[in-house]
Structure formats: C-alpha cells, structure tokens
Design a protein around this motif. Structure first.
Motif, PDB file in Angstrom:
ATOM      1  N   SER A  39       0.822  -1.215   0.000  1.00 44.33           N
ATOM      2  CA  SER A  39       0.000   0.000   0.000  1.00 44.33           C
ATOM      3  C   SER A  39       0.853   1.261   0.000  1.00 44.33           C
ATOM      4  O   SER A  39       0.407   2.321  -0.433  1.00 44.33           O
ATOM      5  N   GLU A  40       2.088   1.153   0.457  1.00 44.04           N
ATOM      6  CA  GLU A  40       3.007   2.292   0.464  1.00 44.04           C
ATOM      7  C   GLU A  40       3.894   2.333  -0.768  1.00 44.04           C
ATOM      8  O   GLU A  40       4.763   3.209  -0.875  1.00 44.04           O
ATOM      9  N   GLY A  41       3.706   1.371  -1.694  1.00 43.69           N
ATOM     10  CA  GLY A  41       4.495   1.376  -2.921  1.00 43.69           C
ATOM     11  C   GLY A  41       5.856   0.748  -2.774  1.00 43.69           C
ATOM     12  O   GLY A  41       6.774   1.065  -3.533  1.00 43.69           O
ATOM     13  N   VAL A  42       6.021  -0.148  -1.789  1.00 43.04           N
ATOM     14  CA  VAL A  42       7.301  -0.810  -1.554  1.00 43.04           C
ATOM     15  C   VAL A  42       7.109  -2.311  -1.736  1.00 43.04           C
ATOM     16  O   VAL A  42       6.138  -2.885  -1.222  1.00 43.04           O
ATOM     17  N   CYS A  85      -8.760 -11.439  -9.508  1.00 41.78           N
ATOM     18  CA  CYS A  85      -9.631 -12.459  -8.942  1.00 41.78           C
ATOM     19  C   CYS A  85     -10.020 -13.463 -10.028  1.00 41.78           C
ATOM     20  O   CYS A  85     -10.369 -13.072 -11.158  1.00 41.78           O
ATOM     21  N   THR A  86      -9.970 -14.729  -9.720  1.00 39.53           N
ATOM     22  CA  THR A  86     -10.312 -15.763 -10.692  1.00 39.53           C
ATOM     23  C   THR A  86     -11.805 -15.796 -10.996  1.00 39.53           C
ATOM     24  O   THR A  86     -12.225 -16.399 -11.998  1.00 39.53           O
ATOM     25  N   ASN A  87     -12.582 -15.118 -10.154  1.00 39.79           N
ATOM     26  CA  ASN A  87     -14.036 -15.152 -10.358  1.00 39.79           C
ATOM     27  C   ASN A  87     -14.551 -13.900 -11.066  1.00 39.79           C
ATOM     28  O   ASN A  87     -15.288 -13.998 -12.051  1.00 39.79           O
ATOM     29  N   CYS A  88     -14.106 -12.696 -10.567  1.00 38.98           N
ATOM     30  CA  CYS A  88     -14.633 -11.441 -11.134  1.00 38.98           C
ATOM     31  C   CYS A  88     -13.577 -10.618 -11.850  1.00 38.98           C
ATOM     32  O   CYS A  88     -13.873  -9.526 -12.327  1.00 38.98           O
ATOM     33  N   ASN A  89     -12.350 -11.099 -11.893  1.00 38.46           N
ATOM     34  CA  ASN A  89     -11.262 -10.433 -12.617  1.00 38.46           C
ATOM     35  C   ASN A  89     -10.913  -9.047 -12.040  1.00 38.46           C
ATOM     36  O   ASN A  89     -10.366  -8.202 -12.735  1.00 38.46           O
ATOM     37  N   THR A  90     -11.226  -8.816 -10.772  1.00 36.81           N
ATOM     38  CA  THR A  90     -10.883  -7.537 -10.134  1.00 36.81           C
ATOM     39  C   THR A  90      -9.407  -7.529  -9.754  1.00 36.81           C
ATOM     40  O   THR A  90      -8.900  -8.501  -9.182  1.00 36.81           O
ATOM     41  N   ARG A  91      -8.704  -6.437 -10.061  1.00 35.81           N
ATOM     42  CA  ARG A  91      -7.284  -6.295  -9.706  1.00 35.81           C
ATOM     43  C   ARG A  91      -7.193  -6.019  -8.201  1.00 35.81           C
ATOM     44  O   ARG A  91      -7.860  -5.128  -7.678  1.00 35.81           O
ATOM     45  N   GLU A  92      -6.347  -6.773  -7.510  1.00 35.82           N
ATOM     46  CA  GLU A  92      -6.259  -6.635  -6.058  1.00 35.82           C
ATOM     47  C   GLU A  92      -4.845  -6.978  -5.577  1.00 35.82           C
ATOM     48  O   GLU A  92      -4.036  -7.541  -6.330  1.00 35.82           O
ATOM     49  N   ASN A  93      -4.569  -6.590  -4.341  1.00 34.63           N
ATOM     50  CA  ASN A  93      -3.291  -6.906  -3.704  1.00 34.63           C
ATOM     51  C   ASN A  93      -3.118  -8.420  -3.675  1.00 34.63           C
ATOM     52  O   ASN A  93      -4.014  -9.161  -3.268  1.00 34.63           O
ATOM     53  N   SER A  94      -1.938  -8.873  -4.100  1.00 35.10           N
ATOM     54  CA  SER A  94      -1.721 -10.316  -4.216  1.00 35.10           C
ATOM     55  C   SER A  94      -1.700 -11.027  -2.864  1.00 35.10           C
ATOM     56  O   SER A  94      -1.764 -12.258  -2.812  1.00 35.10           O
ATOM     57  N   PHE A  95      -1.604 -10.259  -1.770  1.00 32.72           N
ATOM     58  CA  PHE A  95      -1.594 -10.876  -0.442  1.00 32.72           C
ATOM     59  C   PHE A  95      -2.982 -10.912   0.189  1.00 32.72           C
ATOM     60  O   PHE A  95      -3.138 -11.474   1.272  1.00 32.72           O
ATOM     61  N   PHE A  96      -3.961 -10.275  -0.464  1.00 35.45           N
ATOM     62  CA  PHE A  96      -5.311 -10.337   0.086  1.00 35.45           C
ATOM     63  C   PHE A  96      -5.781 -11.788   0.080  1.00 35.45           C
ATOM     64  O   PHE A  96      -5.642 -12.508  -0.906  1.00 35.45           O
ATOM     65  N   LYS A  97      -6.370 -12.199   1.183  1.00 40.00           N
ATOM     66  CA  LYS A  97      -6.834 -13.587   1.297  1.00 40.00           C
ATOM     67  C   LYS A  97      -8.179 -13.809   0.611  1.00 40.00           C
ATOM     68  O   LYS A  97      -8.512 -14.940   0.252  1.00 40.00           O
ATOM     69  N   PHE A  98      -8.931 -12.738   0.435  1.00 43.14           N
ATOM     70  CA  PHE A  98     -10.223 -12.831  -0.236  1.00 43.14           C
ATOM     71  C   PHE A  98     -10.390 -11.636  -1.157  1.00 43.14           C
ATOM     72  O   PHE A  98      -9.843 -10.553  -0.902  1.00 43.14           O
ATOM     73  N   CYS A  99     -11.138 -11.835  -2.222  1.00 46.56           N
ATOM     74  CA  CYS A  99     -11.417 -10.752  -3.162  1.00 46.56           C
ATOM     75  C   CYS A  99     -12.304  -9.721  -2.494  1.00 46.56           C
ATOM     76  O   CYS A  99     -13.324 -10.070  -1.867  1.00 46.56           O
ATOM     77  N   GLY A 100     -11.974  -8.472  -2.645  1.00 47.40           N
ATOM     78  CA  GLY A 100     -12.763  -7.415  -2.033  1.00 47.40           C
ATOM     79  C   GLY A 100     -14.059  -7.147  -2.761  1.00 47.40           C
ATOM     80  O   GLY A 100     -14.923  -6.444  -2.224  1.00 47.40           O
ATOM     81  N   SER A 101     -14.235  -7.698  -3.989  1.00 46.61           N
ATOM     82  CA  SER A 101     -15.459  -7.466  -4.765  1.00 46.61           C
ATOM     83  C   SER A 101     -16.462  -8.599  -4.626  1.00 46.61           C
ATOM     84  O   SER A 101     -17.669  -8.371  -4.480  1.00 46.61           O
ATOM     85  N   ASP A 117      -0.991   1.037 -18.144  1.00 46.81           N
ATOM     86  CA  ASP A 117      -1.129  -0.191 -17.385  1.00 46.81           C
ATOM     87  C   ASP A 117      -0.439  -0.052 -16.028  1.00 46.81           C
ATOM     88  O   ASP A 117       0.720   0.359 -15.959  1.00 46.81           O
ATOM     89  N   PRO A 118      -1.134  -0.378 -14.940  1.00 44.66           N
ATOM     90  CA  PRO A 118      -0.504  -0.311 -13.613  1.00 44.66           C
ATOM     91  C   PRO A 118       0.538  -1.412 -13.454  1.00 44.66           C
ATOM     92  O   PRO A 118       0.548  -2.403 -14.174  1.00 44.66           O
ATOM     93  N   VAL A 119       1.418  -1.231 -12.478  1.00 46.36           N
ATOM     94  CA  VAL A 119       2.485  -2.202 -12.211  1.00 46.36           C
ATOM     95  C   VAL A 119       1.908  -3.350 -11.403  1.00 46.36           C
ATOM     96  O   VAL A 119       1.334  -3.148 -10.325  1.00 46.36           O
ATOM     97  N   ARG A 177      12.340  -2.497  -2.259  1.00 42.98           N
ATOM     98  CA  ARG A 177      12.535  -1.366  -3.178  1.00 42.98           C
ATOM     99  C   ARG A 177      11.173  -0.826  -3.597  1.00 42.98           C
ATOM    100  O   ARG A 177      10.186  -1.560  -3.621  1.00 42.98           O
ATOM    101  N   ARG A 178      11.173   0.442  -3.972  1.00 39.98           N
ATOM    102  CA  ARG A 178       9.937   1.043  -4.464  1.00 39.98           C
ATOM    103  C   ARG A 178       9.664   0.524  -5.869  1.00 39.98           C
ATOM    104  O   ARG A 178      10.552   0.562  -6.732  1.00 39.98           O
ATOM    105  N   PHE A 179       8.425   0.062  -6.075  1.00 40.61           N
ATOM    106  CA  PHE A 179       8.085  -0.474  -7.385  1.00 40.61           C
ATOM    107  C   PHE A 179       7.285   0.500  -8.228  1.00 40.61           C
ATOM    108  O   PHE A 179       6.914   0.195  -9.345  1.00 40.61           O
TER     109      PHE A 179
END
Length: 360
Positions: A289-292, A330-346, A314-316, A298-300
């Motif tokens: 969330s802080e871009g690291v 998300c494999t169900n709704c294709n929403t872009r999310e943090n790869s460490f999220f345990k569940f899709c926010g949508s 295109d976002p990084v 490193r900052r990405f």
C-alpha cells in the motif's frame, strides 16, 4: 491500507506502555543503588586540604587588623571634625582681630596696646591648636596606611595557604574521579552486557517488551549514570571514547547492512511461494500500500516522469526489480487486487496466492 487487527494494535501499545513503566521503575531502583555507593555522598573539596591552623591564625589576624583599621578610620573622621572646628575658630578670631586693629588705628589709644598683645596671643594659641589637630590626623593617616599594607600582606598570606592546597586536592580529586567511575562502571557494564544479550537472542521472544524495558534502563544508566563521570584529562579521554563509540556504532551498522543485503540477495533466488510464506501478512499489505515491494524492499512505483512525458496506462503488477507478484486478478470477477489479500474485495472469492491456503 492497514492489515493489523485492532486488538493487536492496542496490545502493541500496551506493551510499549509496559516497557516504559518497567524501565522507569528500574531507573528509580538504579538511582537508589547509585546513591548508596560509598562515593555518592559528600565529595571532597579543596578546603579539605588547607592547613587549618595556619589559615585560622591568618584569618584571626585579618579580623583584628580590620577592626583596628575601622577604628582608625573612625578616629580620622573625628579628628577631621575637630580640625574643622578649630580652623573655623581661628578664622573667626583672626577676622575679628583684624577688624579691631583697624578700629584701634583710627583712635590710636595707648591703653589698647596690652589688649593687642593679648588678642594676638589668643589667635596664636588657636593656630597652634589647629596645627595639633592636623598632626593628629597625619599620624592617624600613617597608622591607616600601615594597617592597609598589613591587610594586603595578610590577604597574600591567606591566598598562599589556599594555593598550597590546590596540588594535593587535584591529585585526590583525580583518584576520586577514577574510583567513582570504576564503581559506576562495575555496576553499569553488566547491565549493558545483559542488554546486548537480550537484543541478540530475545528480540523475537514473546516477552521482548519486558526485555526491552531492561534495555531502555541500561541505556539510561550508561548515558546518565556513567558517561558524565567519565574521566576527562583535558578532554582527551572523553573525545577518544566518543570516537571509539562512533566507530563501534558504524562497524555494527555496516555489518548489519551487509547481512541484510546478503539475506535479501539470497531471498531473491528462492521461489516466490517460499518468499510469500516468509513475509508476514500485515507487513506485506502495508508495504504494498506504500508502494514498496515486500520481497526486496525497493519502491516499485513508476520512475519520476520528465516534463511532457505521459504515465503508463497499465498499472504495475510485478516488482520491476525482483519480479515479485504484487497485484493479481480475482479468478471469479477479474478484479485487480493486492496479491496478499486472502479474499477478493469485490466477490469474496478466496485468493489462490494466500500462503495459508496452500497445501505443501
């Protein structure tokens, strides 16, 4: 975005409060211990090395001389008043005699010759009394100068007695400083060694907040109870110790940074699945969330654009430095999310990148 549970936040805050309470209580206990060491009481002074008998004799003579000087100055004031009175009497009698002589010269009476002689003798007696008063003042002035010189000599003698005590006082003071520092070092050094062991071995322990309070206490004891009592010797010792501490600090910082870089380089060679398991969930969410990048630190984010350039559309999704997956869909709704999220926010679908959901 913060992923720390609220109870965990308050727990960490409470642990810091406990650390400060423990350290403050230990500091108070340490202050009591330091106050009971043999050299914590009355410190030696230069007056302890003065020849008391000689100094008392000189001070007694100074007091006597000051009293005599004060009495002489008062006698001079009284004699000056007497002189002023006699001078006034002589001046008045002489003026009266001169006026009377002028009157006599106008009458030329022979019967007044005896009176002329008597009045002239009276004026001469007044003049003699005036001169006597002046001599008394002159004698008192001589006595005053003599007393003033005696006062200067006594003050010089007093200074010499005090000055003779300076060298033995300095030697005793140096011994006392070393003794005080040695005792404080004997009490403080074990605390520092124990604190160093706590930092090296117990930093990941569940009781680390308690150990941390002891570490804070030992640092306070070092900088407040020990460093101010470090022998100076003209500033050489303290400057050398300061340089050594700075070099020691730089040594450990450089060593720590080298170990950190070596560890990161080693981690970058491991499979991503292993790296994900080694990274704490709260830490990963916060860093992304802080871009690291949570993998290489490193900052990405995109490099600062030059004037006139447009940002990429295109976002990084992957770290440009180590290739770590930062965002996925998300494999169900294709929403872009943090790869460490345990569940899709949508849609709430479990994430395939959740390390805790993977079976080894």
């Amino acid at each position: 975005m913060k992923a720390v549970r609220r109870p965990q936040f308050w727990f960490n805050l409470a642990m810091w409060v406990m650390t400060l309470v423990i350290s403050s209580l230990l500091i108070q206990l340490g202050a009591l211990v330091m106050s009971d060491v043999p050299t914590a009481g009355k410190r030696i002074s230069q007056a302890d090395f003065v020849n008391a008998d000689q100094l008392a004799d000189v001070e007694h003579r100074i007091v006597s001389n000051d009293k005599a000087l004060l009495n002489t100055q008062r006698d001079i004031e009284d004699a000056e008043f007497v002189l002023s009175s006699r001078t006034l009497d002589y001046t008045n009698q002489r003026a009266s005699f001169e006026n009377w002589v002028k009157t006599r010269s106008a009458t030329e009476a022979d019967s007044q010759n005896a009176e002329v002689v008597a009045r002239a003798q009276g004026i001469e007696e007044l003049k003699i009394a005036e001169r006597d008063a002046q001599r008394i003042i002159e004698d008192l002035r001589v006595t005053e100068r003599s007393l003033l010189r005696t006062q200067q000599d006594l003050r010089t003698e007093e200074y010499a007695i005090n000055d003779a005590s300076f060298e033995p006082y300095q030697k005793a003071r140096s011994r006392e400083v070393l003794k005080v520092f040695g005792l404080r070092l004997a009490l403080t050094l074990p605390l520092l060694l124990i604190s160093g062991w706590f930092v090296a071995k117990k930093r990941g322990s569940q009781y680390w907040p308690v150990y941390r309070g002891f570490v804070v206490f030992s640092l306070f004891a070092f900088f407040v109870e020990l460093v101010p009592y470090l022998p100076s010797y003209g500033g050489y010792v303290r400057n050398v110790v300061g340089i050594l501490l700075a070099l020691l600090f730089a040594h450990f910082v450089i060593k720590g940074m080298n170990r950190y870089l070596a560890r990161k380089r080693s981690e970058e060679q491991r499979p991503e699945s292993e790296k994900r398991k080694a990274i704490a969930y709260e830490t990963a969410v916060k860093k992304i969330s802080e871009g690291v990048c949570p993998s290489c630190d490193r900052r990405f984010g995109a490099v600062k654009l030059r004037k006139g350039e447009k940002p990429d559309e295109d976002p990084v999704d992957f770290c440009v430095h180590c290739g770590f997956c930062l965002f996925d869909r998300c494999t169900n709704c294709n929403t872009r999310e943090n790869s460490f999220f345990k569940f899709c926010g949508s849609c709430g679908t479990p994430s395939e990148n959740d390390p805790s959901a993977q079976v080894s």
